[in-house]
Design a protein around this motif. Sequence first.
Motif, mmCIF file in Angstrom:
data_model
loop_
_atom_site.group_PDB
_atom_site.id
_atom_site.type_symbol
_atom_site.label_atom_id
_atom_site.label_comp_id
_atom_site.label_asym_id
_atom_site.label_seq_id
_atom_site.Cartn_x
_atom_site.Cartn_y
_atom_site.Cartn_z
ATOM 1 N N ASN A 158 69.007 10.609 53.601
ATOM 2 C CA ASN A 158 68.946 12.024 53.233
ATOM 3 C C ASN A 158 70.080 12.811 53.887
ATOM 4 O O ASN A 158 70.714 13.648 53.250
ATOM 5 N N HIS A 181 68.629 9.268 40.776
ATOM 6 C CA HIS A 181 67.180 9.220 40.588
ATOM 7 C C HIS A 181 66.833 9.448 39.116
ATOM 8 O O HIS A 181 67.625 10.000 38.368
ATOM 9 N N THR A 240 59.797 19.056 36.899
ATOM 10 C CA THR A 240 60.506 18.694 38.131
ATOM 11 C C THR A 240 60.889 19.942 38.908
ATOM 12 O O THR A 240 60.693 20.014 40.131
ATOM 13 N N TYR A 286 63.319 21.033 51.966
ATOM 14 C CA TYR A 286 64.594 20.503 52.445
ATOM 15 C C TYR A 286 64.852 21.048 53.846
ATOM 16 O O TYR A 286 64.131 21.930 54.327
ATOM 17 N N GLU A 306 68.752 14.024 40.400
ATOM 18 C CA GLU A 306 67.644 13.606 39.543
ATOM 19 C C GLU A 306 68.065 13.723 38.083
ATOM 20 O O GLU A 306 68.811 14.638 37.709
ATOM 21 N N GLY A 318 71.573 13.949 46.350
ATOM 22 C CA GLY A 318 70.610 13.387 45.411
ATOM 23 C C GLY A 318 70.691 14.070 44.052
ATOM 24 O O GLY A 318 70.684 15.299 43.974
ATOM 25 N N THR A 328 63.446 11.245 37.109
ATOM 26 C CA THR A 328 62.369 12.149 37.515
ATOM 27 C C THR A 328 60.953 11.634 37.302
ATOM 28 O O THR A 328 60.049 11.975 38.064
ATOM 29 N N ALA A 380 65.594 17.287 45.286
ATOM 30 C CA ALA A 380 66.947 16.746 45.220
ATOM 31 C C ALA A 380 67.933 17.907 45.124
ATOM 32 O O ALA A 380 67.546 19.049 44.853
ATOM 33 N N HIS A 413 68.088 5.049 43.634
ATOM 34 C CA HIS A 413 67.028 5.261 44.617
ATOM 35 C C HIS A 413 66.437 3.933 45.067
ATOM 36 O O HIS A 413 66.115 3.747 46.239
ATOM 37 N N ALA A 432 59.433 17.593 48.855
ATOM 38 C CA ALA A 432 60.545 16.787 48.354
ATOM 39 C C ALA A 432 61.357 17.627 47.381
ATOM 40 O O ALA A 432 60.821 18.493 46.694
ATOM 41 N N HIS A 473 65.002 13.622 49.353
ATOM 42 C CA HIS A 473 64.962 12.947 48.054
ATOM 43 C C HIS A 473 64.926 11.437 48.153
ATOM 44 O O HIS A 473 64.479 10.771 47.218
ATOM 45 N N PHE A 503 59.730 21.055 42.706
ATOM 46 C CA PHE A 503 60.671 21.362 43.779
ATOM 47 C C PHE A 503 60.464 22.778 44.323
ATOM 48 O O PHE A 503 60.788 23.052 45.481
#
Length: 203
Positions: A126, A74, A83, A57, A133, A131, A76, A96, A175, A94, A119, A87
């Motif tokens: 963005n 979103h 997930t 990010y 998920e 965002g 996943t 969220a 999304h 990427a 995300h 991250f």
Amino acid sequence: MEPDRHHPARRRLLTGAAALAAATALAPLTTATARATPSGTAGYPPVHWTPASTSNYTAANRPTQYSIECVVVHVTQETYADTIKLFQDPGHKAAAHYVVRSADGYIGQCVREKDVAWHAGNWDYNTRSIGIEHEGWVDDPTWFTDALYEQSALLTAAICDRFKIPKDRAHIIGHVEVPGADHTDPGQFWDWAHYMELVTAAR
């Protein structure tokens, strides 16, 4: 500033190992992972700080630096646990802001709202969105539990209240609705009518 660019897809099919990871993710929280909702965020459901890698990010000072104007929903295509692992992988590129678990609506916050999460697959979106998920697969509605919908709707409503975002489908989008997006989530089984009722009813 992170430019708009394609990243490798983070989605893959459910496997036995992923199912095991999902079960593991339901273990009780430890004091190291739980945190109270921070001051200045009245109305938020309980969220738990689960930081993404800083490689996934862009540090920012929103809404001063960029206005926050919408929420992007979103799905996943991964378990909650996998997930979070993605991250936290600095090579993933990427993340969220939030991830909502299917079984109980547990919310992990991976990126602070002031920062720009990668995300949406669109740099402009963005910079001006939050965002969220949701654990599950777009072709399997059984993942979209009452707990997931309810906790996510409370979160979305609180975000909208905090940033004065209208609680409508022009500002709470999937999304798939992001220009240039190559994803289909949240998919045909996401119950937008029910979700928006929960968002607008939240107090």
